[in-house]
Scaffold this motif. Structure first.
Motif, PDB file in Angstrom:
ATOM      1  N   VAL A 224      54.484  23.399  -1.309  1.00 39.23           N
ATOM      2  CA  VAL A 224      54.437  24.764  -1.833  1.00 39.23           C
ATOM      3  C   VAL A 224      55.804  25.430  -1.629  1.00 39.23           C
ATOM      4  O   VAL A 224      56.279  26.179  -2.492  1.00 39.23           O
ATOM      5  N   ASP A 225      56.458  25.134  -0.494  1.00 44.26           N
ATOM      6  CA  ASP A 225      57.805  25.687  -0.244  1.00 44.26           C
ATOM      7  C   ASP A 225      58.773  25.299  -1.364  1.00 44.26           C
ATOM      8  O   ASP A 225      59.539  26.134  -1.854  1.00 44.26           O
ATOM      9  N   ASP A 226      58.718  24.025  -1.772  1.00 42.17           N
ATOM     10  CA  ASP A 226      59.608  23.575  -2.859  1.00 42.17           C
ATOM     11  C   ASP A 226      59.324  24.369  -4.126  1.00 42.17           C
ATOM     12  O   ASP A 226      60.247  24.826  -4.820  1.00 42.17           O
ATOM     13  N   VAL A 334      66.096  21.173   3.209  1.00 43.88           N
ATOM     14  CA  VAL A 334      64.704  21.596   3.343  1.00 43.88           C
ATOM     15  C   VAL A 334      64.632  22.922   4.092  1.00 43.88           C
ATOM     16  O   VAL A 334      63.881  23.813   3.734  1.00 43.88           O
ATOM     17  N   ASP A 335      65.466  23.054   5.125  1.00 40.62           N
ATOM     18  CA  ASP A 335      65.521  24.310   5.875  1.00 40.62           C
ATOM     19  C   ASP A 335      66.476  25.264   5.151  1.00 40.62           C
ATOM     20  O   ASP A 335      67.685  25.032   5.130  1.00 40.62           O
ATOM     21  N   PRO A 336      65.936  26.348   4.557  1.00 41.22           N
ATOM     22  CA  PRO A 336      66.809  27.214   3.752  1.00 41.22           C
ATOM     23  C   PRO A 336      67.883  27.903   4.583  1.00 41.22           C
ATOM     24  O   PRO A 336      68.894  28.354   4.037  1.00 41.22           O
ATOM     25  N   ASP A 337      67.685  27.987   5.900  1.00 40.93           N
ATOM     26  CA  ASP A 337      68.682  28.644   6.750  1.00 40.93           C
ATOM     27  C   ASP A 337      69.779  27.681   7.185  1.00 40.93           C
ATOM     28  O   ASP A 337      70.729  28.081   7.853  1.00 40.93           O
ATOM     29  N   ASN A 352      76.205  25.760  -4.739  1.00 39.75           N
ATOM     30  CA  ASN A 352      76.262  27.142  -5.220  1.00 39.75           C
ATOM     31  C   ASN A 352      75.766  28.136  -4.168  1.00 39.75           C
ATOM     32  O   ASN A 352      75.426  29.258  -4.482  1.00 39.75           O
ATOM     33  N   GLY A 353      75.682  27.667  -2.921  1.00 33.68           N
ATOM     34  CA  GLY A 353      75.225  28.551  -1.855  1.00 33.68           C
ATOM     35  C   GLY A 353      73.773  28.310  -1.492  1.00 33.68           C
ATOM     36  O   GLY A 353      73.341  28.624  -0.389  1.00 33.68           O
ATOM     37  N   GLN A 354      72.997  27.773  -2.437  1.00 33.33           N
ATOM     38  CA  GLN A 354      71.591  27.475  -2.162  1.00 33.33           C
ATOM     39  C   GLN A 354      71.248  26.005  -2.410  1.00 33.33           C
ATOM     40  O   GLN A 354      70.433  25.428  -1.728  1.00 33.33           O
ATOM     41  N   TYR A 355      71.880  25.460  -3.428  1.00 30.34           N
ATOM     42  CA  TYR A 355      71.601  24.059  -3.742  1.00 30.34           C
ATOM     43  C   TYR A 355      72.829  23.433  -4.391  1.00 30.34           C
ATOM     44  O   TYR A 355      73.745  24.128  -4.838  1.00 30.34           O
ATOM     45  N   PHE A 356      72.809  22.105  -4.409  1.00 30.11           N
ATOM     46  CA  PHE A 356      73.845  21.363  -5.119  1.00 30.11           C
ATOM     47  C   PHE A 356      73.310  20.981  -6.488  1.00 30.11           C
ATOM     48  O   PHE A 356      72.149  20.582  -6.612  1.00 30.11           O
ATOM     49  N   ARG A 357      74.145  21.109  -7.484  1.00 29.98           N
ATOM     50  CA  ARG A 357      73.772  20.597  -8.806  1.00 29.98           C
ATOM     51  C   ARG A 357      74.730  19.455  -9.133  1.00 29.98           C
ATOM     52  O   ARG A 357      75.944  19.622  -9.094  1.00 29.98           O
TER      53      ARG A 357
END
Ligand code: NAP
Ligand code: HSE
Length: 382
Positions: A224-226, A334-337, A352-357
């Protein structure tokens, strides 16, 4: 008036009972049910009462059975019984994608040699008319790609998880609705979609591939987190099956842009998009469930009855190996922090600060990168 065609069923479960219920509502179809194979004669059943047996030969070798409807599921012994029915000169209608994916070419050839029909409309897409259009309409066009959602159970589960249902609860609901396979691991691990994609590849690209050769991941690791996190980035997670004319294919939980048509599929819906001459052709509808699937089974029975003079339209096809798939990927901790140092990431991604593309990257390269580190997840992009 022609004698009614006498039907023997292999299985009298969700689809079998819905089929007989639907058949008995017809007045214009000269067909009647002779007998059905089950494992447990004493099991309570909601469908119309019909003669039951635990001896498969009372179906596949019964001179009073003209047409066998296989709705029992599983690879074995269904494969043996379908084969024996064909050898005994009986046409077969099957909903069994596992048997058709692993043994379809042999069985279709056998049916051709014996002059009987082997039809399998219900094996892909539940109630969607899909096999017939692929065999008779789209086979004439040079299809470049097929992309879709081919499993109703997993689409139902992902939709329910988006509404807050825990995974286990959502799976139990899909089972109660009659969407899931008897062993639901075939659904949630992606194997059911892979088997369906194998059949589609055969029909639209005209080559054989082993289901075991198609790269595959199920939805069992989707949390659900994903789902919540990728929603913030503008995506929904769907179990996407895709294949390309050049010989690439995969089944994977995939990030679909939220405004893409496939992102709007809810519950047990399935959808297949065919790309032909830069245009999209969509086949869509209920992908699982007793009544919907029964409609596909009945449409095959009808075709066998009214098209007795039509021979099978499939031939032996060459076997091909697949090329590696290399989609773009979203990778994230997985850990957003967790603070990710961009230099720790491989050359194939942009942070991009949150994920890699990533750039288009082969599945194996991403899998290897994940295996060498803990705490990251990756989803391919549509
Ligand atoms: P199901 O509810 O589990 O019914 C299976 C039936 O087959 C039951 O009546 C069972 O007997 C009988 N059976 C199973 N193994 C047997 C064996 N070894 N010997 C004798 N009888 C056996 O399955 P279903 O949902 O109807 O699915 C049937 C087929 O349709 C499967 O191939 C499935 O993949 C396909 N299909 C299903 C759906 C769907 O939405 N459910 C959609 C498309 C295609 P008992 O009743 O005594 O246990
Ligand atoms: N278990 C299958 C699904 C049934 O959920 O799609 C339809 O093939």
């Amino acid at each position: 008036m022609a004698q009614p065609v006498r039907i023997g069923l292999l299985g009298y479960g969700t689809v079998g009972q819905a089929f007989v219920t639907l058949l008995k509502q017809q007045t214009a179809l000269p067909a009647e049910v002779e007998i059905a194979l089950v494992t447990d004669l004493g099991r309570p059943r909601e469908g119309p009462p019909i003669p039951l047996t635990t001896d498969a030969r009372e179906v596949v070798a019964n001179p009073r059975v003209d047409l066998v409807v296989d709705v029992m599921g599983g690879r074995y012994p269904a494969y043996q019984w379908v084969r024996e029915a064909i050898l005994n000169g009986k046409s077969v209608v099957t909903a069994n994608k596992e048997v058709m994916a692993y043994h379809g070419s042999e069985l279709l050839q056998l049916a051709f040699e014996r002059g009987v029909h082997l039809r399998y409309e219900a094996s892909v897409g539940g109630g969607i008319p899909l096999i017939e259009p692929l065999l008779s309409h789209f086979r004439w066009g040079p299809i470049d790609a097929v992309i879709g959602v081919l499993n109703g159970t997993t689409n139902f589960i992902l939709s329910a998880m988006e509404k807050g249902e825990p995974y286990e609860q959502a799976l139990a609901m899909a089972q109660a609705k009659g969407y899931a396979e008897a062993d639901p691991s075939a659904d949630v691990l992606g194997y059911d979609a892979v088997r369906k994609l194998t059949l589609i590849i055969r029909m639209v690209f005209h080559f054989e591939v082993s289901p075991d050769a198609i790269p595959c991941r199920g939805i069992d690791q989707v949390t659900v987190d994903d789902i919540v996190r990728v929603a913030h980035w503008g995506y929904r997670i769907k179990l996407i099956a895709r294949a390309y004319r050049g010989g690439r294919a995969m089944v994977w939980p995939t990030l679909v842009p939220a405004n893409h048509r496939l992102a709007f599929l809810e519950d047990n819906q399935n959808s297949l998009c065919l790309y032909l001459w830069s245009q999209e052709y969509w086949l869509e509808g209920p992908g699982a469930g007793g009544p919907a699937t029964a409609l596909s089974v009945l449409s095959d029975v009808y075709r066998v009855i009214v098209q007795r003079d039509l021979g099978p339209r499939e031939t032996v096809l060459p076997v091909r190996e697949l090329q590696p798939m290399a989609p773009e990927w979203i990778l994230f901790p997985v850990d957003p922090d967790r603070v990710v140092v961009p230099t720790a990431f491989p050359e194939f991604g942009l942070w991009n600060g949150q994920y890699f593309r990533t750039e288009p990257t082969p599945i194996g390269q991403v899998e290897q990168w994940l295996a060498e580190r803990e705490g990251f997840k990756a989803y391919p992009l549509l």
